[in-house]
Design an enzyme around this catalytic site. Structure first.
Site, PDB file in Angstrom:
ATOM      1  N   LYS A  48      20.205  76.629 161.330  1.00 55.16           N
ATOM      2  CA  LYS A  48      20.606  75.297 160.886  1.00 55.16           C
ATOM      3  C   LYS A  48      21.812  74.816 161.685  1.00 55.16           C
ATOM      4  O   LYS A  48      22.672  75.605 162.110  1.00 55.16           O
ATOM      5  CB  LYS A  48      20.895  75.297 159.390  1.00 55.16           C
ATOM      6  CG  LYS A  48      22.056  76.163 158.957  1.00 55.16           C
ATOM      7  CD  LYS A  48      22.122  76.305 157.433  1.00 55.16           C
ATOM      8  CE  LYS A  48      22.296  74.960 156.740  1.00 55.16           C
ATOM      9  NZ  LYS A  48      22.457  75.108 155.279  1.00 55.16           N
TER      10      LYS A  48
ATOM     11  N   CYS B  19      20.714  63.274 163.969  1.00 50.17           N
ATOM     12  CA  CYS B  19      20.602  63.422 162.521  1.00 50.17           C
ATOM     13  C   CYS B  19      20.794  62.072 161.839  1.00 50.17           C
ATOM     14  O   CYS B  19      21.865  61.464 161.966  1.00 50.17           O
ATOM     15  CB  CYS B  19      21.626  64.421 161.994  1.00 50.17           C
ATOM     16  SG  CYS B  19      21.532  64.617 160.201  1.00 50.17           S
TER      17      CYS B  19
ATOM     18  N   THR C  28      13.785  63.745 162.840  1.00 48.47           N
ATOM     19  CA  THR C  28      13.053  63.043 161.794  1.00 48.47           C
ATOM     20  C   THR C  28      13.070  61.521 161.973  1.00 48.47           C
ATOM     21  O   THR C  28      13.956  60.958 162.603  1.00 48.47           O
ATOM     22  CB  THR C  28      13.630  63.383 160.412  1.00 48.47           C
ATOM     23  OG1 THR C  28      15.039  63.085 160.417  1.00 48.47           O
ATOM     24  CG2 THR C  28      13.441  64.850 160.102  1.00 48.47           C
TER      25      THR C  28
ATOM     26  N   GLY D 231       7.576  68.071 165.492  1.00 49.16           N
ATOM     27  CA  GLY D 231       7.084  67.040 164.598  1.00 49.16           C
ATOM     28  C   GLY D 231       5.684  67.296 164.082  1.00 49.16           C
ATOM     29  O   GLY D 231       4.703  67.022 164.763  1.00 49.16           O
ATOM     30  N   GLY D 232       5.573  67.849 162.882  1.00 49.60           N
ATOM     31  CA  GLY D 232       4.280  68.025 162.244  1.00 49.60           C
ATOM     32  C   GLY D 232       3.445  69.167 162.756  1.00 49.60           C
ATOM     33  O   GLY D 232       2.231  69.203 162.535  1.00 49.60           O
TER      34      GLY D 232
END
Length: 303
Positions: A46, A131, A193, A243-244
């Site tokens: 993280k 972010c 995101t 992404g996904g």
């Protein structure tokens, strides 16, 4: 002959292209009973900031159609705590470690570079300029000039290879990628995101304590692949797709679009061992298509 999954990201050699994304794997200790961490192409813990952050008020996550909306707010214990208390465990795992960092001010890049460069076990950095859940979190990822300036300073104070993680919430993401390359980045990570909002219409309120949040998961995959292809067409440095991604098929789609490696994020929440399944399946797909070296398919998409 067994197909090769090895990937070269500039000077950074990875055993395979399957990494776990920052923010979805904690500091890896939580996942050790579910995943053979040594098999991973890389672990990105993280994101850390210079000083500890408590993160945003709750609720911080909400499920949406084919995704998760989150507003965690870079909750972390800070740079010094990471070096002292997190890195000893991370360096013991047998997988490359890429440390995600977020600077609130350009000047903080000097602190990060000087502090992390000599730490044993760090293979690369990922500069998070994207972010959407913190004040100023995307400033350096939406302005090419500011992005290049921040990247140049980090480049000055570290010899470690590093990626710049970009936001999809811009009109021309390839322009930001080109600025990061010009500043000295070794890789581009795309994408973070997508800014979104979930509402409770009965209460006339956002479902997140922060209001807006970042959408991740299968819902953003087409956006991410588009961004990867546009960036790959513009820059000369490797691209890491995010992404996904939840299957080996997803990995192959990103790679033909231009990604040299990928990061699995949201899928870790609903299928914690998905990375192991992906690594098992990739050689099967390669054999089906008579692909001996995975790196050979990067950027082979015909538009």
């Amino acid at each position: 002959m067994k197909p090769s999954l090895k990937i070269q990201l500039g000077t950074l050699a990875l055993p395979n292209p399957v990494l776990v994304a920052s923010g979805t794997f904690g500091y890896a200790r939580e996942m050790c009973s579910l995943v053979d961490l040594s098999r991973l192409g890389g672990i990105i813990p993280k994101t850390i900031t210079i000083d500890p952050r408590a993160g945003n008020r709750t609720p911080r996550t909400v499920e949406t159609t084919a995704g998760i909306l989150n507003a965690i707010g870079l909750d972390n214990d800070g740079l010094d705590n990471f070096i002292t208390n997190k890195m000893p465990y991370l360096r013991s795992l047998g997988a490359p470690i890429i440390v995600s960092i977020a600077a609130k001010k350009i000047e903080e890049c000097q602190i990060f570079g000087e502090a992390l460069s000599p730490v044993p076990g760090i293979d690369a950095l990922e500069l998070n300029v994207s972010c959407p859940n913190v004040s100023g979190g995307v400033d350096y990822g939406t302005d090419p000039h500011l992005c290049e300036k921040m990247v140049k300073l980090l480049r000055k104070y570290t010899t470690l290879p590093f990626a710049v993680k970009l936001t999809p919430n811009v009109a021309k993401i390839a322009d930001i990628a080109a600025a990061a390359e010009e500043g000295g980045a070794n890789m581009i990570s795309a994408v973070n995101t997508c800014l979104g909002l979930a509402v409770d219409w009965r209460r006339r309120r956002s479902r997140l304590g922060n209001g807006f949040g970042g959408l991740s998961g299968p819902a953003i995959k087409p956006i991410a692949i588009r961004a990867v292809q546009q960036i790959w067409s513009r820059v000369q440095i490797p691209v890491i797709g995010i992404g996904g991604i939840a299957s080996a098929e997803d990995v192959m789609e990103f790679m033909v679009a231009g990604a040299s490696a990928v990061q699995v994020g949201t899928a870790n929440f609903f299928e914690p061992d998905c990375t192991m399944k992906i690594l098992d399946q990739l050689p099967i797909l390669m054999n089906e298509q008579k692909i001996s070296n995975l790196q050979d398919i990067v950027g082979t998409l015909e538009m």
